[in-house]
Scaffold this active site. Structure first.
Site, PDB file in Angstrom:
ATOM      1  N   PHE A   1       0.810  -1.237   0.000  1.00 42.73           N
ATOM      2  CA  PHE A   1       0.000   0.000   0.000  1.00 42.73           C
ATOM      3  C   PHE A   1       0.835   1.275   0.000  1.00 42.73           C
ATOM      4  O   PHE A   1       0.343   2.336  -0.344  1.00 42.73           O
ATOM      5  CB  PHE A   1      -0.939   0.007   1.229  1.00 42.73           C
TER       6      PHE A   1
ATOM      7  N   LYS B   1      -1.116  -6.786  -9.516  1.00 46.40           N
ATOM      8  CA  LYS B   1      -2.104  -6.901  -8.430  1.00 46.40           C
ATOM      9  C   LYS B   1      -1.739  -5.827  -7.397  1.00 46.40           C
ATOM     10  O   LYS B   1      -0.852  -6.014  -6.581  1.00 46.40           O
ATOM     11  CB  LYS B   1      -2.026  -8.304  -7.817  1.00 46.40           C
TER      12      LYS B   1
ATOM     13  N   GLU C   1      -4.926  -3.859  -2.068  1.00 45.69           N
ATOM     14  CA  GLU C   1      -6.369  -3.604  -2.012  1.00 45.69           C
ATOM     15  C   GLU C   1      -6.677  -2.352  -1.185  1.00 45.69           C
ATOM     16  O   GLU C   1      -7.785  -1.850  -1.187  1.00 45.69           O
ATOM     17  CB  GLU C   1      -7.124  -4.829  -1.456  1.00 45.69           C
ATOM     18  N   ARG C   2      -5.652  -1.840  -0.450  1.00 43.74           N
ATOM     19  CA  ARG C   2      -5.890  -0.620   0.333  1.00 43.74           C
ATOM     20  C   ARG C   2      -5.641   0.640  -0.490  1.00 43.74           C
ATOM     21  O   ARG C   2      -6.156   1.704  -0.179  1.00 43.74           O
ATOM     22  CB  ARG C   2      -5.022  -0.631   1.588  1.00 43.74           C
TER      23      ARG C   2
ATOM     24  N   SER D   1       5.228  -7.047   3.441  1.00 40.29           N
ATOM     25  CA  SER D   1       5.785  -7.408   4.754  1.00 40.29           C
ATOM     26  C   SER D   1       6.575  -8.720   4.664  1.00 40.29           C
ATOM     27  O   SER D   1       6.350  -9.534   3.765  1.00 40.29           O
ATOM     28  CB  SER D   1       4.637  -7.552   5.753  1.00 40.29           C
TER      29      SER D   1
ATOM     30  N   CYS E   1       9.622   1.723   3.557  1.00 40.61           N
ATOM     31  CA  CYS E   1      10.496   0.601   3.906  1.00 40.61           C
ATOM     32  C   CYS E   1      11.917   1.094   4.132  1.00 40.61           C
ATOM     33  O   CYS E   1      12.733   0.371   4.688  1.00 40.61           O
ATOM     34  CB  CYS E   1      10.451  -0.466   2.831  1.00 40.61           C
TER      35      CYS E   1
ATOM     36  N   GLU F   1       9.079  -4.002  13.339  1.00 43.07           N
ATOM     37  CA  GLU F   1       8.795  -2.936  12.376  1.00 43.07           C
ATOM     38  C   GLU F   1       7.503  -2.255  12.798  1.00 43.07           C
ATOM     39  O   GLU F   1       6.432  -2.881  12.796  1.00 43.07           O
ATOM     40  CB  GLU F   1       8.641  -3.511  10.959  1.00 43.07           C
TER      41      GLU F   1
HETATM   42  P1  NAD Z   1       1.421  -6.670   3.049  1.00 40.97           P
HETATM   43  O1  NAD Z   1       2.435  -7.755   3.122  1.00 40.97           O
HETATM   44  O2  NAD Z   1       0.318  -6.663   4.026  1.00 40.97           O
HETATM   45  O3  NAD Z   1       0.700  -6.688   1.605  1.00 40.97           O
HETATM   46  C1  NAD Z   1       1.423  -6.679   0.402  1.00 40.97           C
HETATM   47  C2  NAD Z   1       0.634  -7.424  -0.669  1.00 40.97           C
HETATM   48  O4  NAD Z   1       0.466  -8.785  -0.259  1.00 40.97           O
HETATM   49  C3  NAD Z   1      -0.763  -6.873  -0.927  1.00 40.97           C
HETATM   50  O5  NAD Z   1      -0.964  -6.789  -2.317  1.00 40.97           O
HETATM   51  C4  NAD Z   1      -1.689  -7.881  -0.269  1.00 40.97           C
HETATM   52  O6  NAD Z   1      -2.897  -8.032  -0.980  1.00 40.97           O
HETATM   53  C5  NAD Z   1      -0.898  -9.168  -0.299  1.00 40.97           C
HETATM   54  N1  NAD Z   1      -1.139 -10.025   0.860  1.00 40.97           N
HETATM   55  C6  NAD Z   1      -1.329  -9.637   2.157  1.00 40.97           C
HETATM   56  N2  NAD Z   1      -1.484 -10.705   2.957  1.00 40.97           N
HETATM   57  C7  NAD Z   1      -1.384 -11.790   2.171  1.00 40.97           C
HETATM   58  C8  NAD Z   1      -1.454 -13.191   2.425  1.00 40.97           C
HETATM   59  N3  NAD Z   1      -1.672 -13.677   3.644  1.00 40.97           N
HETATM   60  N4  NAD Z   1      -1.302 -14.033   1.378  1.00 40.97           N
HETATM   61  C9  NAD Z   1      -1.082 -13.576   0.142  1.00 40.97           C
HETATM   62  N5  NAD Z   1      -1.012 -12.251  -0.152  1.00 40.97           N
HETATM   63  C10 NAD Z   1      -1.162 -11.377   0.847  1.00 40.97           C
HETATM   64  O7  NAD Z   1       2.225  -5.289   3.063  1.00 40.97           O
HETATM   65  P2  NAD Z   1       1.658  -3.795   3.167  1.00 40.97           P
HETATM   66  O8  NAD Z   1       1.110  -3.575   4.528  1.00 40.97           O
HETATM   67  O9  NAD Z   1       0.791  -3.491   1.997  1.00 40.97           O
HETATM   68  O10 NAD Z   1       3.004  -2.960   2.986  1.00 40.97           O
HETATM   69  C11 NAD Z   1       3.845  -2.622   4.053  1.00 40.97           C
HETATM   70  C12 NAD Z   1       5.020  -3.562   4.155  1.00 40.97           C
HETATM   71  O11 NAD Z   1       5.748  -3.561   2.934  1.00 40.97           O
HETATM   72  C13 NAD Z   1       6.027  -3.143   5.214  1.00 40.97           C
HETATM   73  O12 NAD Z   1       6.458  -4.286   5.904  1.00 40.97           O
HETATM   74  C14 NAD Z   1       7.168  -2.536   4.408  1.00 40.97           C
HETATM   75  O13 NAD Z   1       8.422  -2.569   5.035  1.00 40.97           O
HETATM   76  C15 NAD Z   1       7.139  -3.378   3.194  1.00 40.97           C
HETATM   77  N6  NAD Z   1       7.790  -2.739   2.069  1.00 40.97           N
HETATM   78  C16 NAD Z   1       9.017  -3.199   1.709  1.00 40.97           C
HETATM   79  C17 NAD Z   1       9.692  -2.589   0.676  1.00 40.97           C
HETATM   80  C18 NAD Z   1      11.053  -3.064   0.274  1.00 40.97           C
HETATM   81  O14 NAD Z   1      11.547  -2.647  -0.759  1.00 40.97           O
HETATM   82  N7  NAD Z   1      11.699  -3.928   1.032  1.00 40.97           N
HETATM   83  C19 NAD Z   1       9.107  -1.504  -0.004  1.00 40.97           C
HETATM   84  C20 NAD Z   1       7.837  -1.071   0.399  1.00 40.97           C
HETATM   85  C21 NAD Z   1       7.182  -1.702   1.437  1.00 40.97           C
END
Ligand code: NAD
Length: 490
Positions: free
Chosen positions: A150, A174, A177-178, A227, A282, A383
């Protein structure tokens, strides 16, 4: 009635057949902006089939022609630059300047990918044995998919999409969704550039559709950013199906301040790194480790700058920090601040219970600084993904580096100093994929890979630049002999 988002499959906007929708809200006001469908696996299957069909023709389109679509896209992204940045602020909450910065990096990736005709060239060795030549060519992997988080709804899909399509793949995006609205707008631009149907596809949804991507036999490559817990799941499940996969995970970024660091520059940059995007980056620095005298020198100035940060709706002028993404996120962050207090940290700047006049329904926090955070405690290792600075103190740079290297994450580590020797030692020894030297957010330009180590990354090749070209192409090595009268061994 808020708009119901549609998927973009095979060059057409199609309504999902699902009965399940989520509300997309402006985090500054809680106003419902749209409803996003949790698409069905069968709809992902349609997108994968369309992408596989389109790939046959797209792959044969010369790279120099494929990038013409990117040139057109770049022009349209420039034309719609402000509208896209505003869309990011509306759905994500970050301030407009940060949203502009995000779109700028997205465009840089399109520009960099325009160099694909040269970037995907192969290698050739003549006469590896008499009359025999050997060469390596790069071919697209086929259909690929990108799953986005998101916090950078405009930029992160562009770490991948321009390289994927310029190298001859077709792609499914994809979005989170937020925050699905920015990509919805970007796909409107794809429609205008006349890219062939099926080359780029957009499928909205949650975990169910993600798992359908990971299992789909026609999808050969998957990129993920989000994450760590989900990154690990993506990496293992997609690998199990033989796909190439790269998964960027979470972070808890350390930043060390030596006593010889420039006072004003350090104070401003460090607070920007921690509180920019309300800490939902991140590459946000989270653990600020002062060395020796730096504790006394920097604690009060950091507290002063943090407490003056202007918090509010990101489209209003002068606002420096917006809300966090959801009420649940705000509650979680406040819970972690309390946990820090329970674990013995001292609240130097209090950011809980923030009420912003006119935005009483927003998910606002103000900057918080926890001082004397102890290594190994929950707040030191979790985090938080919110505007919270954890201050820690050590006596030497060796101790600081040891503390950094005990971190399970390895996304970024920064040092502030005027000593070249200290900076070099830090660069050499710190275990993180992105290093900042007097830089608070060491985000790589589009032509460098966006690195990440340890639990911040699962895979080998990263997004952006040459890494993306390698990820989206598979090498083929050809050994070749032509029996002719001049090739004397025949
Ligand atoms: P998230 O992991 O909740 O969601 C990311 C994606 O995964 C979304 O599209 C979501 O629909 C999908 N998803 C969520 N739960 C799932 C599951 N159980 N099974 C399959 N798919 C699932 O992450 P977020 O809250 O949207 O983003 C924040 C996180 O992203 C933080 O931890 C941040 O550090 C990380 N991030 C990392 C980088 C990097 O380059 N390392 C960059 C940006 C964000």
């Amino acid at each position: 009635m808020p708009e119901e988002l549609r998927n973009f499959i095979n060059g057409r906007w199609v309504a999902s057949a699902t009965t399940q929708y989520l509300e997309v809200c402006n985090p500054a006001t809680s106003e419902v902006l749209a409803r996003v469908p949790l698409s069905l696996p069968s709809e992902l299957d349609e997108a994968a089939k369309a992408a596989a069909k389109a790939q046959i023709e797209w792959r044969q389109t010369p790279a120099a022609q494929r990038i013409q679509y990117l040139f057109k896209l770049k022009m349209l992204l420039e034309e719609h630059f402000d509208a896209l940045a505003r869309q990011i602020t509306l759905e994500n909450g970050k301030v407009l300047d940060d949203a502009r910065g995000e779109m700028r990096r997205a465009i840089e990736n399109v520009e960099t990918a325009c160099g694909i005709p040269m970037m995907m060239m192969g290698d050739f060795s003549e006469d590896i044995a008499r009359g025999i030549d050997e060469y390596m060519i790069r071919q697209p992997v086929g259909v690929v998919a990108t799953i986005a988080p998101f916090n950078f709804p405009g930029m992160i899909p562009f770490w991948y999409l321009p390289y994927a399509i310029a190298t001859g793949n077709t792609i499914i995006i994809k979005p989170s969704e937020r925050t699905p609205l920015t990509m919805q707008k970007v796909f409107g631009l794809f429609e205008q550039i006349g890219i062939p149907a099926g080359v780029v596809n957009l499928v909205h949804g949650g975990p169910e559709v993600v798992n359908a991507i990971l299992d789909h036999p026609m999808i050969q490559g998957v990129t993920f950013v989000g994450s760590t817990q989900v990154a690990r799941h993506i990496y293992s499940r997609a690998s199990l199906h033989g796909k190439r996969v790269q998964a960027q995970g979470g972070a808890k970024n350390p930043l060390i301040i030596l006593p010889d660091a420039d006072p004003e520059m350090t104070t401003n940059i460090v607070t920007d790194s921690v509180f920019g995007n309300a800490g939902q980056r991140c590459l946000a620095s989270a653990n600020i480790i002062t060395i020796g005298e730096a504790h006394r020198l920097f604690r009060e100035p950091l507290a002063e700058v943090a407490s003056k940060r202007v918090v509010g709706f990101g489209l209003e002028p002068g606002v420096q920090m917006g809300p966090v993404i959801t009420p649940q996120s705000k509650e979680r962050i406040e819970g972690l601040i309390q946990k820090g207090v329970d674990e013995g940290a001292r609240v130097l700047v209090e950011g809980r219970d923030a009420l912003i006049k006119g935005y009483e329904n927003g998910n606002f926090l103000r900057p918080t600084i926890l001082d004397n955070v102890l290594p190994g405690t929950t707040v030191a290792t979790t985090e938080i993904f919110g505007p919270v600075m954890c201050m820690m103190h050590v006596n030497t740079i060796e101790e600081a580096i040891e503390l950094i290297n005990s971190n399970k994450y390895g996304n970024q580590a920064c040092v502030f100093t005027s000593s070249g020797a200290a900076a070099r030692k830090f660069r050499y020894e710190a275990q993180a994929g992105n290093i900042g030297i007097n830089i608070g957010v060491a985000a790589p330009m589009a032509f460098f890979p966006f690195s990440g180590w340890k639990e911040s990354f699962f895979g080998t090749l990263h997004g952006q630049g040459n890494h993306a070209v390698e990820f989206f192409t598979q090498t083929k090595v050809v050994v070749e002999r032509w029996p002719k009268e001049w090739s004397r061994q025949f």
